[in-house]
Structures are given as structure tokens and as C-alpha cells.
Scaffold this motif. Structure first.
Motif, PDB file in Angstrom:
ATOM      1  N   VAL A   1      -4.701  19.004  -7.882  1.00  0.00           N
ATOM      2  CA  VAL A   1      -4.829  17.868  -6.972  1.00  0.00           C
ATOM      3  C   VAL A   1      -3.447  17.229  -6.829  1.00  0.00           C
ATOM      4  CG1 VAL A   1      -7.261  17.384  -7.373  1.00  0.00           C
ATOM      5  CG2 VAL A   1      -5.541  16.440  -8.912  1.00  0.00           C
ATOM      6  N   ASP A   2      -3.307  16.305  -5.885  1.00  0.00           N
ATOM      7  CA  ASP A   2      -2.005  15.692  -5.624  1.00  0.00           C
ATOM      8  C   ASP A   2      -1.321  15.199  -6.902  1.00  0.00           C
ATOM      9  OD1 ASP A   2      -2.674  16.120  -3.027  1.00  0.00           O
ATOM     10  OD2 ASP A   2      -2.772  14.014  -2.440  1.00  0.00           O
ATOM     11  N   GLU A   3      -2.093  14.468  -7.713  1.00  0.00           N
ATOM     12  CA  GLU A   3      -1.507  13.843  -8.901  1.00  0.00           C
ATOM     13  C   GLU A   3      -1.026  14.903  -9.887  1.00  0.00           C
ATOM     14  OE1 GLU A   3      -4.431  12.999  -7.637  1.00  0.00           O
ATOM     15  OE2 GLU A   3      -3.969  11.004  -6.834  1.00  0.00           O
TER      16      GLU A   3
ATOM     17  N   ALA B   1       2.158   3.815  -6.343  1.00  0.00           N
ATOM     18  CA  ALA B   1       3.168   3.496  -7.357  1.00  0.00           C
ATOM     19  C   ALA B   1       3.564   4.745  -8.146  1.00  0.00           C
ATOM     20  CB  ALA B   1       2.643   2.412  -8.291  1.00  0.00           C
ATOM     21  N   ILE B   2       2.572   5.542  -8.525  1.00  0.00           N
ATOM     22  CA  ILE B   2       2.857   6.773  -9.272  1.00  0.00           C
ATOM     23  C   ILE B   2       3.779   7.686  -8.459  1.00  0.00           C
ATOM     24  CG2 ILE B   2       1.826   8.941 -10.096  1.00  0.00           C
ATOM     25  CD1 ILE B   2      -0.663   7.268 -10.896  1.00  0.00           C
ATOM     26  N   PHE B   3       3.447   7.879  -7.188  1.00  0.00           N
ATOM     27  CA  PHE B   3       4.234   8.779  -6.351  1.00  0.00           C
ATOM     28  C   PHE B   3       5.644   8.238  -6.124  1.00  0.00           C
ATOM     29  CE2 PHE B   3       0.233  10.752  -4.224  1.00  0.00           C
ATOM     30  CZ  PHE B   3      -0.005  11.451  -5.391  1.00  0.00           C
ATOM     31  N   VAL B   4       5.758   6.910  -5.934  1.00  0.00           N
ATOM     32  CA  VAL B   4       7.087   6.331  -5.716  1.00  0.00           C
ATOM     33  C   VAL B   4       7.955   6.529  -6.963  1.00  0.00           C
ATOM     34  CG1 VAL B   4       8.370   4.171  -5.399  1.00  0.00           C
ATOM     35  CG2 VAL B   4       6.378   4.649  -3.959  1.00  0.00           C
ATOM     36  N   VAL B   5       7.381   6.304  -8.142  1.00  0.00           N
ATOM     37  CA  VAL B   5       8.149   6.497  -9.382  1.00  0.00           C
ATOM     38  C   VAL B   5       8.575   7.955  -9.520  1.00  0.00           C
ATOM     39  CG1 VAL B   5       8.014   6.453 -11.902  1.00  0.00           C
ATOM     40  CG2 VAL B   5       7.089   4.548 -10.576  1.00  0.00           C
ATOM     41  N   LEU B   6       7.680   8.887  -9.168  1.00  0.00           N
ATOM     42  CA  LEU B   6       8.023  10.307  -9.287  1.00  0.00           C
ATOM     43  C   LEU B   6       9.124  10.689  -8.295  1.00  0.00           C
ATOM     44  CD1 LEU B   6       4.489  11.879  -9.860  1.00  0.00           C
ATOM     45  CD2 LEU B   6       6.282  11.442 -11.539  1.00  0.00           C
ATOM     46  N   VAL B   7       9.039  10.170  -7.064  1.00  0.00           N
ATOM     47  CA  VAL B   7      10.107  10.431  -6.092  1.00  0.00           C
ATOM     48  C   VAL B   7      11.430   9.875  -6.619  1.00  0.00           C
ATOM     49  CG1 VAL B   7      11.011   9.879  -3.800  1.00  0.00           C
ATOM     50  CG2 VAL B   7       8.610  10.495  -4.063  1.00  0.00           C
ATOM     51  N   ALA B   8      11.387   8.646  -7.135  1.00  0.00           N
ATOM     52  CA  ALA B   8      12.609   8.006  -7.634  1.00  0.00           C
ATOM     53  C   ALA B   8      13.233   8.834  -8.762  1.00  0.00           C
ATOM     54  CB  ALA B   8      12.312   6.586  -8.110  1.00  0.00           C
ATOM     55  N   GLY B   9      12.407   9.535  -9.513  1.00  0.00           N
ATOM     56  CA  GLY B   9      12.912  10.373 -10.592  1.00  0.00           C
ATOM     57  C   GLY B   9      13.803  11.511 -10.099  1.00  0.00           C
TER      58      GLY B   9
ATOM     59  N   GLY C   1      -0.705  -9.215  16.369  1.00  0.00           N
ATOM     60  CA  GLY C   1      -0.765  -7.850  16.897  1.00  0.00           C
ATOM     61  C   GLY C   1      -0.857  -6.756  15.859  1.00  0.00           C
ATOM     62  N   LEU C   2      -0.355  -7.021  14.659  1.00  0.00           N
ATOM     63  CA  LEU C   2      -0.353  -5.949  13.667  1.00  0.00           C
ATOM     64  C   LEU C   2      -1.716  -5.838  13.011  1.00  0.00           C
ATOM     65  CD1 LEU C   2       3.095  -6.525  11.972  1.00  0.00           C
ATOM     66  CD2 LEU C   2       2.333  -4.430  13.069  1.00  0.00           C
ATOM     67  N   PRO C   3      -2.227  -4.617  12.932  1.00  0.00           N
ATOM     68  CA  PRO C   3      -3.497  -4.464  12.226  1.00  0.00           C
ATOM     69  C   PRO C   3      -3.248  -4.750  10.755  1.00  0.00           C
ATOM     70  CG  PRO C   3      -2.520  -2.338  12.660  1.00  0.00           C
ATOM     71  CD  PRO C   3      -1.614  -3.359  13.286  1.00  0.00           C
ATOM     72  N   CYS C   4      -4.102  -5.538  10.162  1.00  0.00           N
ATOM     73  CA  CYS C   4      -3.836  -5.879   8.774  1.00  0.00           C
ATOM     74  C   CYS C   4      -4.066  -4.670   7.894  1.00  0.00           C
ATOM     75  CB  CYS C   4      -4.721  -7.011   8.294  1.00  0.00           C
ATOM     76  SG  CYS C   4      -4.161  -7.591   6.708  1.00  0.00           S
ATOM     77  N   ALA C   5      -5.150  -3.996   8.128  1.00  0.00           N
ATOM     78  CA  ALA C   5      -5.419  -2.844   7.284  1.00  0.00           C
ATOM     79  C   ALA C   5      -6.010  -1.733   8.120  1.00  0.00           C
ATOM     80  CB  ALA C   5      -6.369  -3.224   6.167  1.00  0.00           C
ATOM     81  N   ARG C   6      -5.131  -0.892   8.652  1.00  0.00           N
ATOM     82  CA  ARG C   6      -5.635   0.296   9.315  1.00  0.00           C
ATOM     83  C   ARG C   6      -5.828   1.364   8.244  1.00  0.00           C
ATOM     84  NH1 ARG C   6      -3.801   4.856  12.294  1.00  0.00           N
ATOM     85  NH2 ARG C   6      -1.642   4.588  11.810  1.00  0.00           N
ATOM     86  N   ARG C   7      -5.619   0.961   7.003  1.00  0.00           N
ATOM     87  CA  ARG C   7      -5.703   1.928   5.908  1.00  0.00           C
ATOM     88  C   ARG C   7      -7.081   2.564   5.895  1.00  0.00           C
ATOM     89  NH1 ARG C   7      -6.207  -3.132   3.670  1.00  0.00           N
ATOM     90  NH2 ARG C   7      -8.133  -3.483   2.511  1.00  0.00           N
ATOM     91  N   SER C   8      -7.104   3.839   5.680  1.00  0.00           N
ATOM     92  CA  SER C   8      -8.383   4.477   5.468  1.00  0.00           C
ATOM     93  C   SER C   8      -8.827   4.031   4.093  1.00  0.00           C
ATOM     94  CB  SER C   8      -8.238   5.989   5.512  1.00  0.00           C
ATOM     95  OG  SER C   8      -7.294   6.388   4.570  1.00  0.00           O
ATOM     96  N   ARG C   9     -10.109   4.021   3.864  1.00  0.00           N
ATOM     97  CA  ARG C   9     -10.577   3.474   2.596  1.00  0.00           C
ATOM     98  C   ARG C   9      -9.961   4.260   1.446  1.00  0.00           C
ATOM     99  NH1 ARG C   9     -15.689   1.971   3.842  1.00  0.00           N
ATOM    100  NH2 ARG C   9     -15.985   4.159   4.109  1.00  0.00           N
ATOM    101  N   ALA C  10      -9.760   5.505   1.680  1.00  0.00           N
ATOM    102  CA  ALA C  10      -9.146   6.283   0.619  1.00  0.00           C
ATOM    103  C   ALA C  10      -8.628   7.595   1.166  1.00  0.00           C
ATOM    104  CB  ALA C  10     -10.152   6.556  -0.464  1.00  0.00           C
ATOM    105  N   ARG C  11      -7.350   7.729   1.175  1.00  0.00           N
ATOM    106  CA  ARG C  11      -6.857   9.075   1.399  1.00  0.00           C
ATOM    107  C   ARG C  11      -6.332   9.488   0.022  1.00  0.00           C
ATOM    108  NH1 ARG C  11      -3.922  12.065   1.214  1.00  0.00           N
ATOM    109  NH2 ARG C  11      -2.590  11.585  -0.484  1.00  0.00           N
ATOM    110  N   ARG C  12      -7.193   9.727  -0.857  1.00  0.00           N
ATOM    111  CA  ARG C  12      -6.791   9.957  -2.238  1.00  0.00           C
ATOM    112  C   ARG C  12      -7.589  11.071  -2.861  1.00  0.00           C
ATOM    113  NH1 ARG C  12      -3.741   9.850  -4.170  1.00  0.00           N
ATOM    114  NH2 ARG C  12      -3.039  10.510  -2.272  1.00  0.00           N
ATOM    115  N   ASP C  13      -6.920  11.750  -3.730  1.00  0.00           N
ATOM    116  CA  ASP C  13      -7.703  12.576  -4.635  1.00  0.00           C
ATOM    117  C   ASP C  13      -6.949  12.752  -5.915  1.00  0.00           C
ATOM    118  OD1 ASP C  13      -6.924  15.948  -3.449  1.00  0.00           O
ATOM    119  OD2 ASP C  13      -5.700  14.215  -3.891  1.00  0.00           O
TER     120      ASP C  13
END
Lengths: 118, 236
Positions: free
Chosen positions: B115-117, B175-183, A106-118
Motif C-alpha cells: 500500500v502507499d504507506e 505529514a508522513i509523506f511530507v517527512v519522507l519526501v523531505a528525507g 469563492g474558494l471551496p473550503c473542502a473539496r477534499r474527498s472523504r478519503a483518498r487513502r489507503d
């Protein structure tokens, strides 16, 4: 290799929206924060924002990401950052390869968006 | 709060540069991927490069490509970027308190490159020493061009790279964000703030997928800090 007018408008709109968000702090009456409740809220902001970014990524993107997240959290106070990063990337790659090959009920393995990053 | 004296500018600059190196290594594959996706969406190489240079916000750029129509609807894309990047308004409000050593134009410039980082590293830095323009410049000077150039490289070369998430690269940021929160864990009310933020953000994410979970979690954490019991764990 060209820029259409529609695309230019869209990019400028995105840039304006993003810049407005990034500059929003400048209009804040910083001296008014002072001490007391407001200051406590502001002091908590980094932790509150980072936790809010992390929690959905670690808790709602399936068991592989939750597992890798647990590894990272356990390592965070014990190892230098670069080691935590290496461990996290390795754990995520391994857990996803392992758990996504046979999805947990039942659990989706990766509902992760490809990147919510910047 | 311990306020250590700032080092000489070259040292500060180097510290900022070194702090962001792992984030740059992790961000470049995502920028390449972003560029590679742009062709499929009808975005030209020049348009993609311009977007990375002017917007410089990965999450909103991925979302924009998803919603990119032919022709693109400018107000819809602008509105989407606003919602996705609303968290930067909070980050900005927090960071601006630590920009005391910056000239007025320097504050504007610093925030435009936030940016976030960079924000997270700057907050962590400001927790123990004075945040200097040199440190901030070190954080940005390599991060920004690598983001723009890697986007262009991806747009020119196409799909060189498989999904960086399959390689676990997105966990570098986690990992970067978790380490920063832990700080920050010795701050008063740390665990109460984390608990409120985690609870509210996960609940919001389940009910309303998208960018709102960050705002909800941040708001809940700040409310607990403001109105929760004073003191608690850690030193005041």
C-alpha cells in the motif's frame, strides 16, 4: 451476511486490477536500468510520486488544507515524524474548523474527498 | 548512497512494525468509516470484509462504494480500481529494485501487500540501508489485519464515527509523506523534481479530477530527472 455472485465478481475484478498494478514491477527488465538517464528517472521516482500525491491535496483543497500543509512542510525537517504528524492533524482540524465556518470568497473550503487513502 | 548493514531479523522486524504504527492509528478510523458506508450502498458485511482482504487499497475501495450499483457492474468496478491504483504500478517498478534480499516468492508477496504507506516507508528505508524481508514483514503484519478487521467492525457497528477528515486524521498521511519526501532533499535535482511533479499534478488535477494527477506528476518529475541538467543541489 452473504456474498452475492455479482458482488463476488466485482470484488475479484477489483482485486485482479489492483494486484496487476502491484506486480507490474516484476516484469520490468531491472538490469537494463543500469546507469544514465533511465537510472536517474528511477532514482527520482519516490520523490516524484509522493510530490504528485501531496500537491493536489495541499494546493487545490481550499485554504484550510493549504495552511495546514504549510505547517507540516515547515515542521518536516525540524521535528521527529511523530511530532510532525501530531502537528499536522491538529493544524488541519483547527484550520478546517476555523476557515470552514466562514468560507473564503469563492474558494471551496473542502473539496477534499472523504478519503483518498489507503 | 549509504548502504548500512541490515540488523538482525528481529530488530528489522521491530523497526518495520514501529515505522507503520502511526499510519495504522490513522488508517483505522478510515477503515471503520469505509465499513460503515458499505451498508448504505447495499454491500453486505461479508462482501465488505472480502473486499478489504483481497483489494486492500483504501482509496479505490471508497471510490468503489461510490460507484457500487445494484447489482454491481464488475467490469466497471475493475476498471475504476485499475485507474485509481495505477500509481501502484509505478511504485512497484521503483520498489522492485530494492527487493534484492527477498526470495522470488517473497517479492511477489511483498508487492501484493504494497500500500502507499508501506511503499513509502520501504523506499525511505532503502535509501539508507538494505531493505530486508523482516523489515517489510513488520510493516505489513499489523497493518493488513487492522485494515480488514476495522472495515468489518465498521460494517457491523455502522456509523460509530464521524468524518475522520473533520478531525484532521487524513493529515497524518500527508505529514508522513511530507517527512519522507523531505528525507530525500539532499538528492541531486531534488527541487527540480519536486517542482515539476507539483506543477504537473496540480494542473492535471484542475483539468481532469481523479487519479491521473499522480501519474502526470510522477511522469513530469521523472522526465526532469532524466533530461534536466545533471548535478544540482545535494551530493551526487
Amino acid at each position: 451476511m452473504s456474498i452475492s455472485l455479482d458482488a463476488l465478481l466485482a470484488i475479484l475484478a477489483m482485486a485482479a486490477a489492483t494486484m496487476a498494478c502491484r506486480l507490474a514491477g516484476l516484469v520490468l527488465p531491472t538490469p537494463l536500468i543500469g546507469t544514465g538517464r533511465l537510472a536517474r528517472a528511477f532514482d527520482a521516482m519516490p520523490v516524484a510520486i509522493l510530490s504528485a500525491i501531496l500537491a493536489p491535496l495541499l494546493l487545490t483543497r481550499g485554504p484550510a488544507d493549504a495552511l495546514a500543509g504549510a505547517v507540516v512542510i515547515l515542521a518536516a525537517t525540524r521535528l521527529p515524524m511523530i511530532a510532525v504528524i501530531a502537528l499536522g492533524v491538529g493544524a488541519a482540524a483547527a484550520a478546517r474548523a476555523w476557515l470552514c465556518a466562514r468560507p473564503v470568497s469563492g474558494l471551496p473550503c473542502a473539496r477534499r474527498s472523504r478519503a483518498r487513502r489507503d | 548512497m549509504i548502504e548500512q548493514e541490515a540488523s538482525a531479523p528481529p530488530t528489522e522486524f521491530r523497526d518495520g512494525l514501529v515505522a507503520t504504527l502511526p499510519a495504522i492509528v490513522a488508517a483505522v478510523p478510515f477503515a471503520v468509516l469505509l465499513g460503515a458506508l458499505s451498508g448504505d450502498r447495499g454491500v453486505s458485511v461479508a462482501e465488505m470484509g472480502l473486499m478489504s482482504a483481497l483489494v486492500f487499497a483504501g482509496a479505490s475501495q471508497f471510490v468503489a462504494l461510490d460507484g457500487w450499483g445494484v447489482p454491481p457492474v464488475w467490469w466497471l468496478l475493475g476498471l475504476t480500481a485499475l485507474v485509481v491504483n495505477l500509481r501502484h504500478a509505478l511504485m512497484s517498478a521503483s520498489l522492485v529494485r530494492h527487493l534484492g534480499a527477498f526470495p522470488r516468492w517473497g517479492r511477489v508477496l511483498a508487492l501484493l501487500f504494497m500500500v502507499d504507506e508501506a511503499w513509502a516507508f520501504a523506499e525511505a528505508r532503502a535509501a539508507t540501508r538494505r531493505l530486508t524481508p523482516a523489515f517489510y514483514a513488520g510493516m505489513v503484519v499489523l497493518f493488513y489485519p487492522s485494515w480488514v478487521l476495522a472495515t468489518l467492525a465498521g460494517a457491523l457497528a455502522g456509523s460509530l464515527i464521524e468524518d475522520p477528515a473533520a478531525l484532521g486524521l487524513d493529515f497524518a498521511f500527508i505529514a508522513i509523506f511530507v517527512v519522507l519526501v523531505a528525507g530525500f532533499r539532499h538528492r541531486p535535482r531534488f527541487f527540480a523534481v519536486v517542482a515539476a511533479s507539483v506543477g504537473a499534478s496540480v494542473l492535471t488535477d484542475l483539468l481532469l479530477p481523479g487519479a491521473w494527477s499522480i501519474m502526470a506528476g510522477a511522469g513530469a518529475g521523472m522526465l526532469v530527472a532524466a533530461f534536466g541538467p545533471a548535478g544540482g543541489e545535494g551530493r551526487a
